[in-house]
Write an enzyme that holds these catalytic residues in place. Structure first.
Site: not given
Length: 245
Positions: A10, A13-15, A100, A102, A133, A137, A144
């Site tokens: 990705g 994308g932003r992440m 995980a 988070n 969020h 989302k 989390t």
């Protein structure tokens, strides 16, 4: 870490962009980045570890290809089905994987504090988890929030599926002593807010973490990838990476 190379999924994308920036800040080389339509096999062959924040729908393909090429994995996607989770756990018998909900150092401190508070405060306190969020989302509750509920359930000897209450509507009756409430709010551009409420008669304790930037998650994921280098096969989380266990 000069020879260590990351694959970022990705990447447009932003992440994905945040992970690339975090890798640069930590002196880690991004060997390849892929997005929709790109070849996973070709990119993965150039790298040592994948950081994935794309979608849980991509998990099966990523896990299968990583097994084929024996590459380590950092998985930050949420919303997995039970079948997808089972395949991650099975792959961890062969590969080192950090999985995980988070990757923030602050949130993982919240996980630790939540367990300690639940142990100290005891069964007289009612337990509620609230998360918020951004409007885009797709899954709820957040991974989390689910982790927080699972921590509370573990301390109380409860089960997530049986004792978690996802919001309340209508004549639901008085709150039972066992239930753990979880509530998902969506709106605006909120990166991620999580609050754990311990409520008793006459007093209330609240633990809150608020994220204002994706950089904290990206930085933690790169830190996890670096930590995985040389680790044996196994399913790890950020508590392992941070030495909180």
């Amino acid at each position: 870490m000069s020879d260590f190379k990351l694959l970022v999924t990705g990447c447009k994308g932003r992440m994905g962009q945040a992970v690339i920036s975090a890798a640069e800040a930590q002196g880690v080389t991004v060997g390849a980045g892929i997005d929709v339509g790109d070849s996973l096999a070709e990119a993965l062959a150039l790298c040592d570890c994948t950081i994935d924040f794309s979608s849980h729908h991509f998990t099966d393909e990523l896990v299968a290809e990583s097994l084929s090429l024996q590459k380590s994995l950092v998985i930050g996607t949420t919303g997995h089905t039970s079948e997808e989770l089972a395949r991650i756990k099975e792959a961890a018998k062969t590969l080192p994987i950090v999985f995980a909900s988070n990757f923030s150092v602050g949130v993982n401190t919240l996980f630790w504090l939540t367990r300690k508070a639940a142990e100290l405060l005891g069964p007289d306190f009612d337990l509620e988890v609230i998360e918020m969020h951004h409007r885009m989302k797709k899954d709820a509750p957040s991974g989390t929030a689910r982790t927080l509920v699972e921590i509370l359930a573990d301390v109380r000897g409860l089960e997530y599926d049986q004792d978690c209450r996802h919001g309340r509507f209508g004549d639901v009756g008085a709150r039972t002593p066992k239930e753990i409430g979880v509530h998902a709010l969506r709106g605006g551009d909120v990166v991620g807010d999580h609050t754990v409420v311990f409520a008793n008669v006459g007093e209330r304790v609240e633990l809150t973490h608020k994220a204002s930037s994706r950089d904290t998650f990206a930085g933690g994921a790169v830190r996890a990838a670096r930590w995985l280098a040389g680790k044996p096969a196994g399913l790890y989380d950020m508590q392992d990476v941070l030495g909180l266990k």
